[in-house]
Scaffold this active site. Sequence first.
Site, PDB file in Angstrom:
ATOM      1  N   TYR A 130       0.866  -1.181   0.000  1.00  0.00           N
ATOM      2  CA  TYR A 130       0.000   0.000   0.000  1.00  0.00           C
ATOM      3  C   TYR A 130       0.902   1.229   0.000  1.00  0.00           C
ATOM      4  CZ  TYR A 130      -3.892   2.983   1.773  1.00  0.00           C
ATOM      5  OH  TYR A 130      -4.858   3.957   1.955  1.00  0.00           O
ATOM      6  N   LYS A 171      -1.075  -1.120  -4.139  1.00  0.00           N
ATOM      7  CA  LYS A 171      -2.239  -0.238  -4.028  1.00  0.00           C
ATOM      8  C   LYS A 171      -1.692   1.160  -4.233  1.00  0.00           C
ATOM      9  CE  LYS A 171      -5.920   1.416  -0.999  1.00  0.00           C
ATOM     10  NZ  LYS A 171      -6.476   1.393   0.369  1.00  0.00           N
ATOM     11  N   VAL A 202      -9.039  -0.670  -5.252  1.00  0.00           N
ATOM     12  CA  VAL A 202      -9.325  -0.856  -3.826  1.00  0.00           C
ATOM     13  C   VAL A 202     -10.130   0.370  -3.416  1.00  0.00           C
ATOM     14  CG1 VAL A 202      -8.392  -1.177  -1.501  1.00  0.00           C
ATOM     15  CG2 VAL A 202      -7.219  -2.198  -3.457  1.00  0.00           C
TER      16      VAL A 202
END
Length: 307
Positions: free
Chosen positions: A136, A165, A207
């Site tokens: 992330y 992400k 996401v």
Amino acid sequence: MSIIWKGVMPAVTTPFTANDELDLELFKVNIKAQLQAGVHGLVLGGTLGEASTLTDKERRILTREAVALADGKVPVLMNIAEQTTKAAINLAKTAEEDGAKGLMMLPPMRYKASDAEVVAYFKAVANSTSLPIMIYNNPIDYKIEVTLDMFEELLKACPNIQAVKESTRDTTNITRIKNRFGNRLAIMTGVDTIALESLLIGAEGWVAGLVDAFPAETVAIYELQKAGRIQEAIAIYRWFMPLLELDINPKLVQYIKLASTYTNIGSEYVRAPRLVLQGDERKAIIKIIEDALKTRPTLPEYKHLNH
């Protein structure tokens, strides 16, 4: 299940009761709504899941519940947002034991680690588990950027680091990643307000945040653009944008939870130190939600466009 990094993966909220306990009945309602809408995975314990406020026991309960509800149809991922490498490795281990099929991982929390320390941290956790990992990358909110050079080192050393992400809010980063790594690093866009453009230039998935209140609209945008029905996707996206902007505010948890009460798949209870919205701010957010509901689009049949 090896993870196919594509489609919409909600960063699900953690519902609480008025007594500050997990609201597992409402959790089931929301997860079922996500699955019904056609999401492609579930991400637990992220920013929207109020990760920093959950106990290890609560995380394990949520993981097991989500795994049971998903019933093998989509993968369940647990987010790792820890202060120590030891704690991160332990969370990876318990997530795998509880049935999670993948991990999302932030750099170390609180301490502003150097590039070398961040790489060492990710490597240590990746080497401790067989689960596939999505890094992330959110330097805006978490103050540490995972650079392409850092990814180069990680991808060489850790085959289970498979996705990012991408939340730098710089869409050109998608093209840089593609040019450098090809398909070795899948890209999941992590910012609602630039999601459609990110998908159109190469992100494999999303996401998502407002999906917690509007699952069907979110999945419809993904499926329509994938099928080449771009104008239809854009029309829904334009309607959605005032809501999507709730995702890029420091109070995104409160905003999105409030929105989910209006679609009957969530509650607005948050865990302190967060507080439910009050006063003029509350009125302003309610107006955005109510205005959107008045003009909510009728969605085309989107579920089987790409199968």
